[in-house]
Design an enzyme around this catalytic site. Structure first.
Site, short mmCIF file in Angstrom:
data_model
loop_
_atom_site.label_atom_id
_atom_site.label_comp_id
_atom_site.label_asym_id
_atom_site.label_seq_id
_atom_site.Cartn_x
_atom_site.Cartn_y
_atom_site.Cartn_z
N CYS A 51 44.15 52.08 70.01
CA CYS A 51 44.18 51.23 68.80
C CYS A 51 42.93 50.35 68.70
CB CYS A 51 45.43 50.36 68.82
SG CYS A 51 46.93 51.31 68.58
N1 NAD Z 1 50.46 53.78 70.77
C1 NAD Z 1 50.43 52.61 70.20
O1 NAD Z 1 50.53 51.62 70.86
C2 NAD Z 1 50.32 52.45 68.70
C3 NAD Z 1 50.58 51.20 68.16
C4 NAD Z 1 50.50 51.04 66.79
C5 NAD Z 1 50.11 52.11 65.99
N2 NAD Z 1 49.83 53.32 66.56
C6 NAD Z 1 49.45 54.41 65.67
O2 NAD Z 1 50.54 55.31 65.56
C7 NAD Z 1 50.07 56.65 65.43
C8 NAD Z 1 50.65 57.52 66.53
O3 NAD Z 1 50.20 57.02 67.77
P1 NAD Z 1 50.90 57.41 69.14
O4 NAD Z 1 50.39 56.44 70.13
O5 NAD Z 1 52.36 57.57 68.96
O6 NAD Z 1 50.24 58.84 69.41
P2 NAD Z 1 50.63 59.88 70.56
O7 NAD Z 1 49.39 60.65 70.84
O8 NAD Z 1 51.33 59.20 71.68
O9 NAD Z 1 51.70 60.83 69.88
C9 NAD Z 1 51.43 61.61 68.78
C10 NAD Z 1 52.29 62.86 68.84
O10 NAD Z 1 52.08 63.57 67.63
C11 NAD Z 1 52.09 64.96 67.92
N3 NAD Z 1 51.44 65.65 66.82
C12 NAD Z 1 50.14 65.77 66.53
N4 NAD Z 1 49.98 66.43 65.37
C13 NAD Z 1 51.22 66.74 64.93
C14 NAD Z 1 51.72 67.41 63.79
N5 NAD Z 1 50.92 67.87 62.85
N6 NAD Z 1 53.05 67.55 63.67
C15 NAD Z 1 53.89 67.06 64.61
N7 NAD Z 1 53.48 66.42 65.71
C16 NAD Z 1 52.15 66.25 65.86
C17 NAD Z 1 51.39 65.06 69.26
O11 NAD Z 1 51.75 66.26 69.92
C18 NAD Z 1 51.92 63.80 69.98
O12 NAD Z 1 53.08 64.09 70.74
C19 NAD Z 1 48.54 56.54 65.45
O13 NAD Z 1 48.07 56.43 64.14
C20 NAD Z 1 48.31 55.24 66.18
O14 NAD Z 1 47.06 54.65 65.84
C21 NAD Z 1 49.94 53.50 67.88
#
Ligand code: NAD
Length: 401
Positions: free
Chosen positions: A257
């Site tokens: 992030c």
């Molecule tokens: N991790 C954090 O702390 C956090 C906090 C706030 C916001 N975010 C935002 O949330 C979003 C997700 O982050 P995250 O940390 O959960 O990511 P992550 O990498 O942990 O998980 C994302 C998942 O999405 C899956 N994926 C990718 N493309 C896909 C598709 N087309 N269809 C279905 N599944 C798919 C991946 O296999 C993975 O399991 C990002 O935009 C991130 O910036 C994350």
């Protein structure tokens, strides 16, 4: 009500479990291994206990799937897929695009589509809606909303329930249905006047952290040049009861992030002819900390680093998590190796990273501490090498920033 959450990572799996207390949830992910594990009740995310998944699976309210047709009759679809940077450090919306394609091709009736992935203002209106419509062919009128995710991995005092949540829809109907949905598991909902405000607020929150961390990292370099302690000076400043917020210096910023989201803001800013010089520079200062630290270690070790066994402690991007995404350790190790050091690393929570394995915490010429988990023993760190440099400000007796 049937809910599909696209992406079962940190964000998607966490929301799935809260939502599965109230609704039937399909946790859709393109990663077959993750889906297979989840369906056996095994969590791959810290802070999400396997037992909670297993309970919801046995209750029949949660199931993971790679089958796109499983989302066809969802009432609500939440997008929680990665929004990283490309190799040339530009916003990468390809995962959102692929999620929109899956939604467009498979949803068979009007639904509420909520984006929780972080992106720049206008993504919901100008990218997600048109992309879903492009793939849906049959012109089903879906509703669209945004509710940016604020989860802080590893944190236990604030979670999905008690962290206030921003939201806004493209239409009043989408806004009110989004409120209804989140009010089933969130205590405090804050409606804003447009999706763009919610999208921009999320980016600004993380940019605020990025620039303040850059400021304290620059300040650490200034205090060192002045021969005073950065930590004592910050603690002194923090005694002011108003108008000051404490940030700590470090080897840089990690996670996906803080080092990433400000670039989304800078990109949209520059597309609108506003030079985001401050935001860009903050990112550079944080990335340059890795080399500053290596130079400090080099100058303390007058013979240089060539041929020295250097042990890096902590490759996770922050304490008490096993997440190595965008970790500052990567740049620090690159700079150490560029100076001829033989580098190994030790991390109590990360056993394997970049095809290398955690080494024992002993026998080094130089130890550089980048992240200190609670389980790490300070005494063992201090005896792991005759020279220990601590970037965390938590190890008394070590050389420090
Ligand atoms: N991790 C954090 O702390 C956090 C906090 C706030 C916001 N975010 C935002 O949330 C979003 C997700 O982050 P995250 O940390 O959960 O990511 P992550 O990498 O942990 O998980 C994302 C998942 O999405 C899956 N994926 C990718 N493309 C896909 C598709 N087309 N269809 C279905 N599944 C798919 C991946 O296999 C993975 O399991 C990002 O935009 C991130 O910036 C994350």
């Amino acid at each position: 009500m049937k809910l599909t959450i696209i992406g079962q990572g940190y964000v998607g799996l966490t929301i799935s479990l809260f939502a599965a207390e109230k609704f039937d949830v399909i946790g859709f992910d393109t990663n077959a291994k993750i889906v297979e594990q989840l369906n056996r009740g095994i969590s791959h995310i810290e802070g999400v206990p396997s037992a909670s998944i297993a309970t919801l699976i046995s209750k029949g309210t949660y199931r993971a799937s790679t089958d796109e047709s499983d989302i066809s009759n969802s009432d609500v679809v939440v997008i929680a897929v990665p929004t990283p940077l490309t190799v040339d450090r530009k916003p990468d919306l390809s995962y959102i695009e692929s999620a929109c394609k899956i939604i467009g091709e498979n949803l068979r009736s009007p639904a509420l589509i909520i984006n929780e992935s972080t992106s720049y203002p206008g993504t919901l209106r100008n990218f997600i809606k048109p992309t879903v419509e492009m793939f849906s062919g049959t012109r089903i009128e879906h509703m669209y909303a945004i509710s940016p995710e604020r989860v802080d991995p590893g944190r236990i005092d604030f979670n999905q329930k008690n962290t206030p949540r921003l939201y806004s829809g493209l239409t009043p109907d989408a806004t009110s249905k989004t409120r209804d949905f989140y009010s089933t598991f969130c205590d405090e909902l804050i409606e804003v006047s447009s999706p763009e405000v919610a999208e921009a607020a999320k980016l600004f929150e993380n940019t605020f952290r990025q620039v303040n961390i850059a400021l304290v990292n620059e300040f650490a370099q200034i205090t060192h040049a002045l021969g005073i302690s950065v930590h004592e000076t910050i603690d002194a400043a923090a005694t002011k009861p108003y108008g000051f917020m404490k940030f700590n210096p470090s080897a840089g910023v990690g996670g996906h992030c803080i080092p990433v989201d400000p670039t989304y803001l800078a990109e949209i800013s520059e597309q609108n002819n506003v030079p985001a010089t401050f935001i860009r520079r903050a990112n550079e200062v944080n990335r340059e900390m890795s080399e500053y630290i290596v130079k400090r270690v080099e100058s303390d070790n007058s013979g240089g680093l060539s041929g020295k066994n250097v042990l890096v402690v902590g490759v996770a991007y922050k304490a008490n998590v096993a997440d190595t995404r965008e970790t500052a350790a990567e740049l620090v190790i690159e700079h150490l190796r560029a100076r001829g050091a033989s580098v190994t690393w030790h991390d109590e929570l990360v056993s394997e990273w970049k095809n290398e394995f955690s080494s024992p915490l002993e026998g080094a010429d130089i130890t550089v501490v980048l992240t200190k988990h609670e389980v790490d023993s300070q005494a063992k760190i201090l005896t792991s090498a005759p020279y220990v440099f601590d970037t965390t400000g938590t190890i008394s007796g070590a050389h420090s920033l």
